[in-house]
Design a protein around this motif. Structure first.
Motif, PDB file in Angstrom:
ATOM      1  N   GLY A  72     -14.643   2.231  44.580  1.00 23.73           N
ATOM      2  CA  GLY A  72     -15.574   1.729  43.122  1.00 23.73           C
ATOM      3  C   GLY A  72     -14.722   2.349  41.885  1.00 23.73           C
ATOM      4  O   GLY A  72     -14.304   2.616  41.963  1.00 23.73           O
ATOM      5  N   TYR A  73     -15.202   1.795  40.646  1.00 19.36           N
ATOM      6  CA  TYR A  73     -14.159   2.059  39.651  1.00 19.36           C
ATOM      7  C   TYR A  73     -15.475   3.887  39.712  1.00 19.36           C
ATOM      8  O   TYR A  73     -14.042   4.384  38.616  1.00 19.36           O
ATOM      9  CB  TYR A  73     -15.322   1.498  38.577  1.00 19.36           C
ATOM     10  N   ARG A  74     -16.582   4.833  40.329  1.00 21.47           N
ATOM     11  CA  ARG A  74     -16.816   5.639  39.657  1.00 21.47           C
ATOM     12  C   ARG A  74     -15.912   6.564  40.367  1.00 21.47           C
ATOM     13  O   ARG A  74     -15.009   8.057  40.297  1.00 21.47           O
ATOM     14  CB  ARG A  74     -18.033   5.608  40.136  1.00 21.47           C
ATOM     15  N   LEU A  75     -15.201   6.026  41.980  1.00 25.90           N
ATOM     16  CA  LEU A  75     -14.057   7.447  42.839  1.00 25.90           C
ATOM     17  C   LEU A  75     -12.894   6.790  42.703  1.00 25.90           C
ATOM     18  O   LEU A  75     -12.313   7.801  42.149  1.00 25.90           O
ATOM     19  CB  LEU A  75     -14.784   6.545  44.097  1.00 25.90           C
ATOM     20  N   GLY A  76     -12.657   5.322  41.724  1.00 22.25           N
ATOM     21  CA  GLY A  76     -11.728   5.069  41.391  1.00 22.25           C
ATOM     22  C   GLY A  76     -10.986   3.380  41.180  1.00 22.25           C
ATOM     23  O   GLY A  76     -11.753   3.005  42.423  1.00 22.25           O
ATOM     24  N   ARG A  77     -10.450   3.549  40.120  1.00 24.29           N
ATOM     25  CA  ARG A  77     -10.278   1.869  39.806  1.00 24.29           C
ATOM     26  C   ARG A  77      -8.942   1.793  40.679  1.00 24.29           C
ATOM     27  O   ARG A  77      -7.822   2.522  40.797  1.00 24.29           O
ATOM     28  CB  ARG A  77     -10.015   1.720  38.341  1.00 24.29           C
ATOM     29  N   PRO A  78      -8.411   0.126  40.464  1.00 17.82           N
ATOM     30  CA  PRO A  78      -7.307  -0.248  41.408  1.00 17.82           C
ATOM     31  C   PRO A  78      -6.008   0.178  40.645  1.00 17.82           C
ATOM     32  O   PRO A  78      -6.157   0.274  38.568  1.00 17.82           O
ATOM     33  CB  PRO A  78      -7.199  -1.065  40.981  1.00 17.82           C
ATOM     34  N   ALA A  79      -5.248   0.533  40.661  1.00 13.75           N
ATOM     35  CA  ALA A  79      -3.947   1.143  39.953  1.00 13.75           C
ATOM     36  C   ALA A  79      -2.703   1.399  40.442  1.00 13.75           C
ATOM     37  O   ALA A  79      -2.421   1.022  41.939  1.00 13.75           O
ATOM     38  CB  ALA A  79      -3.987   2.701  39.725  1.00 13.75           C
ATOM     39  N   PRO A  80      -2.005   1.145  39.781  1.00 17.83           N
ATOM     40  CA  PRO A  80      -0.660   1.010  39.974  1.00 17.83           C
ATOM     41  C   PRO A  80       0.179   1.642  41.433  1.00 17.83           C
ATOM     42  O   PRO A  80      -0.298   3.256  40.780  1.00 17.83           O
ATOM     43  CB  PRO A  80       0.596   0.460  38.893  1.00 17.83           C
ATOM     44  N   ILE A  81       1.324   1.694  41.568  1.00 15.81           N
ATOM     45  CA  ILE A  81       1.694   3.348  43.059  1.00 15.81           C
ATOM     46  C   ILE A  81       2.056   4.061  42.273  1.00 15.81           C
ATOM     47  O   ILE A  81       1.514   5.159  43.165  1.00 15.81           O
ATOM     48  CB  ILE A  81       2.586   1.712  43.637  1.00 15.81           C
ATOM     49  N   ASN A  82       2.221   4.517  41.343  1.00 15.26           N
ATOM     50  CA  ASN A  82       2.267   5.549  40.723  1.00 15.26           C
ATOM     51  C   ASN A  82       1.567   6.550  40.873  1.00 15.26           C
ATOM     52  O   ASN A  82       1.613   7.808  40.114  1.00 15.26           O
ATOM     53  CB  ASN A  82       4.070   5.527  39.337  1.00 15.26           C
ATOM     54  N   MET A  83       0.595   5.666  40.195  1.00 16.54           N
ATOM     55  CA  MET A  83      -0.751   6.605  39.488  1.00 16.54           C
ATOM     56  C   MET A  83      -1.403   6.487  41.280  1.00 16.54           C
ATOM     57  O   MET A  83      -2.013   7.492  40.667  1.00 16.54           O
ATOM     58  CB  MET A  83      -1.393   5.768  38.736  1.00 16.54           C
ATOM     59  N   ILE A  84      -1.138   5.917  42.038  1.00 21.28           N
ATOM     60  CA  ILE A  84      -1.783   6.759  43.327  1.00 21.28           C
ATOM     61  C   ILE A  84      -0.739   7.003  44.108  1.00 21.28           C
ATOM     62  O   ILE A  84      -1.784   9.156  44.249  1.00 21.28           O
ATOM     63  CB  ILE A  84      -1.987   5.233  44.185  1.00 21.28           C
ATOM     64  N   LYS A  85       0.271   7.410  43.660  1.00 21.25           N
ATOM     65  CA  LYS A  85       1.204   8.692  43.724  1.00 21.25           C
ATOM     66  C   LYS A  85       0.287   9.548  43.431  1.00 21.25           C
ATOM     67  O   LYS A  85       0.778  10.657  44.276  1.00 21.25           O
ATOM     68  CB  LYS A  85       3.040   8.552  43.501  1.00 21.25           C
TER      69      LYS A  85
ATOM     70  N   LEU B 236      -2.390  10.544  42.437  1.00 15.13           N
ATOM     71  CA  LEU B 236      -3.719  10.582  42.091  1.00 15.13           C
ATOM     72  C   LEU B 236      -4.257  11.723  44.183  1.00 15.13           C
ATOM     73  O   LEU B 236      -4.202  12.565  44.111  1.00 15.13           O
ATOM     74  CB  LEU B 236      -4.123   9.261  43.101  1.00 15.13           C
ATOM     75  N   LEU B 237      -2.668  11.423  44.559  1.00 15.38           N
ATOM     76  CA  LEU B 237      -2.253  11.970  46.407  1.00 15.38           C
ATOM     77  C   LEU B 237      -2.027  13.173  46.149  1.00 15.38           C
ATOM     78  O   LEU B 237      -2.252  13.852  46.852  1.00 15.38           O
ATOM     79  CB  LEU B 237      -1.466  11.289  47.172  1.00 15.38           C
ATOM     80  N   GLN B 238      -0.942  13.519  45.171  1.00 19.16           N
ATOM     81  CA  GLN B 238      -0.684  14.463  44.657  1.00 19.16           C
ATOM     82  C   GLN B 238      -1.697  15.643  44.327  1.00 19.16           C
ATOM     83  O   GLN B 238      -1.638  17.242  45.112  1.00 19.16           O
ATOM     84  CB  GLN B 238       1.138  14.506  43.428  1.00 19.16           C
ATOM     85  N   LYS B 239      -2.740  15.137  43.909  1.00 16.84           N
ATOM     86  CA  LYS B 239      -3.794  16.214  43.386  1.00 16.84           C
ATOM     87  C   LYS B 239      -4.408  16.470  44.579  1.00 16.84           C
ATOM     88  O   LYS B 239      -4.912  17.682  44.886  1.00 16.84           O
ATOM     89  CB  LYS B 239      -4.207  15.810  42.127  1.00 16.84           C
ATOM     90  N   ALA B 240      -5.045  15.289  45.254  1.00 20.22           N
ATOM     91  CA  ALA B 240      -6.292  15.560  46.373  1.00 20.22           C
ATOM     92  C   ALA B 240      -5.070  16.370  47.666  1.00 20.22           C
ATOM     93  O   ALA B 240      -5.904  16.551  48.721  1.00 20.22           O
ATOM     94  CB  ALA B 240      -6.079  13.575  47.033  1.00 20.22           C
ATOM     95  N   TYR B 241      -4.212  16.495  48.045  1.00 21.10           N
ATOM     96  CA  TYR B 241      -3.126  16.927  48.978  1.00 21.10           C
ATOM     97  C   TYR B 241      -1.853  17.584  48.051  1.00 21.10           C
ATOM     98  O   TYR B 241      -0.849  17.163  48.682  1.00 21.10           O
ATOM     99  CB  TYR B 241      -3.253  15.888  49.813  1.00 21.10           C
ATOM    100  N   PRO B 242      -2.421  18.750  47.687  1.00 20.13           N
ATOM    101  CA  PRO B 242      -1.725  18.976  46.937  1.00 20.13           C
ATOM    102  C   PRO B 242      -0.546  20.335  47.455  1.00 20.13           C
ATOM    103  O   PRO B 242       0.813  20.253  47.211  1.00 20.13           O
ATOM    104  CB  PRO B 242      -1.970  20.451  46.201  1.00 20.13           C
ATOM    105  N   GLU B 243       0.041  20.277  48.842  1.00 20.06           N
ATOM    106  CA  GLU B 243       0.409  20.441  49.882  1.00 20.06           C
ATOM    107  C   GLU B 243       1.203  19.694  50.496  1.00 20.06           C
ATOM    108  O   GLU B 243       2.565  20.057  50.537  1.00 20.06           O
ATOM    109  CB  GLU B 243       0.058  21.287  51.002  1.00 20.06           C
ATOM    110  N   THR B 244       1.262  18.501  49.857  1.00 17.69           N
ATOM    111  CA  THR B 244       2.576  17.273  50.850  1.00 17.69           C
ATOM    112  C   THR B 244       3.727  17.501  49.406  1.00 17.69           C
ATOM    113  O   THR B 244       2.946  18.125  47.568  1.00 17.69           O
ATOM    114  CB  THR B 244       1.545  16.348  50.951  1.00 17.69           C
TER     115      THR B 244
END
Ligand code: C2E
Ligand code: MG
Ligand code: MG
Ligand code: MG
Length: 289
Positions: free
Chosen positions: A265-278, A280-288
């Motif tokens: 949902g919008y509170r947790l995360g809006r639909p976004a282009p692939i680069n923004m998702i990348k 987001l992932l770097q923040k969520a999983y900094p070790e990768t």
């Protein structure tokens, strides 16, 4: 005076008639133009994907992405699926679109997560027409293999509507996909006015509670009880529950407390282009990387 009134009425009538036909013509032209452009959507390479993050509601971890298709009709004119998916279904090009989405999302997922990244689940929306396509399950298997994805990393979202029809090809595809280990998800649960009989027939892994139910839980106690009942029923049948359209903290908290597994949902995360998702992932999983 009577003559004058009649003259005015006729005049207005004529005006109304004029505006009325113009309106119909405009809408017809819009539709024809849309239809003509829709036919070239793939060859003109005008589709692209946004991804909406899906979180484990209990651990708050990012666990999946739902691919949502967008149409760049012109540089300055982007269209949302609600504007063209129904027409695409009507004129029979939805399978081309859904196949493009499947191939593209399966290719992009490893690109998003990186070689040593988290194992995310990819959710895709499937039109009823797609499931009627003979050998659709084989196409899915092929796309998974090409991109090195495990079958249980893919979750196909199907609206309840599909499941009331008894088309042999649909049944065969669903059975094959189950056997393959692809996850099946009921999308927009509770909006399809269908009987629940299909729940016995196919082993669905996931049930998505439609946003229209989630939206009402703050205001109405009955809506709360309804959502709670849906969650209990789904879990009782062995399904994971995904809540759609979480917009407020109250909604998030309530769904966590009643034991809902996943949410988006919008509170947790809006639909976004692939680069923004990348990102987001770097923040969520900094070790990768
Ligand atoms: P859906 O599968 O139920 O997808 C969720 C829709 O809700 C998405 O709209 C998403 O952007 C929106 N949404 C997510 N969180 C929130 C929220 O917190 N608040 C609100 N107001 N909305 C939220 P979108 O992207 O416009 O897609 C609409 C529908 O179009 C989808 O509903 C799905 O049924 C269909 N669709 C999207 N992509 C595809 C596709 O590739 N193939 C097919 N056949 N259908 C698709
Ligand atoms: Mg969906
Ligand atoms: Mg949905
Ligand atoms: Mg929905």
């Amino acid at each position: 005076n009577a003559d004058l009134a009649m003259y005015k009425a006729k005049d207005q009538g004529r005006n109304r008639y004029y505006f009325f036909t113009e309106d119909i013509n405009t809408r017809l032209l819009d539709r024809l133009e849309l239809e003509a452009n829709l036919r070239y959507i793939i060859v003109r390479n005008q589709l692209y994907l946004h991804y909406q993050p899906i979180f484990d509601l209990q651990t708050k971890q990012l666990v999946g992405l739902e691919a949502l298709v967008r149409w760049r009709q012109r540089e300055d004119h982007l269209r949302m699926p609600g504007e063209f998916i129904p027409l695409a279904e009507e004129i029979g090009i939805i399978c081309d679109i859904d196949s493009w989405v499947l191939a593209t999302a399966c290719r992009q997922l490893p690109e998003i997560t990186g070689a040593n990244g988290p194992r995310l689940r990819l959710a895709l929306n499937i039109s009823p027409k797609q499931l009627e396509m003979p050998k659709y399950a084989d196409f899915v298997q092929e796309q998974l293999e090409i991109n090195g994805l495990q079958p249980d990393q893919l979750e196909l979202e199907i609206t309840e509507r599909v499941l009331v029809t008894d088309i042999p090809a649909t049944e065969e595809n669903l059975k094959k996909l189950c056997a393959l280990g692809v996850h099946l998800s009921i999308d927009d649960f509770g909006t399809g006015y269908s009987s629940l009989g299909y729940l016995q027939k196919y082993p669905f892994n996931t049930l998505k509670v439609d946003r229209s139910f989630v939206r009402n839980i703050a205001a109405h106690d009955n809506a709360k009880r309804l959502v709670e009942t849906i969650v209990t029923m789904g879990q009782g049948l062995g399904m994971d529950i995904v809540a759609e359209g979480i917009e407020t903290e109250a909604e998030e908290t309530f769904l966590r407390e009643i034991g809902c597994e996943r949410a988006q949902g919008y509170r947790l995360g809006r639909p976004a282009p692939i680069n923004m998702i990348k990102g987001l992932l770097q923040k969520a999983y900094p070790e990768t990387e």
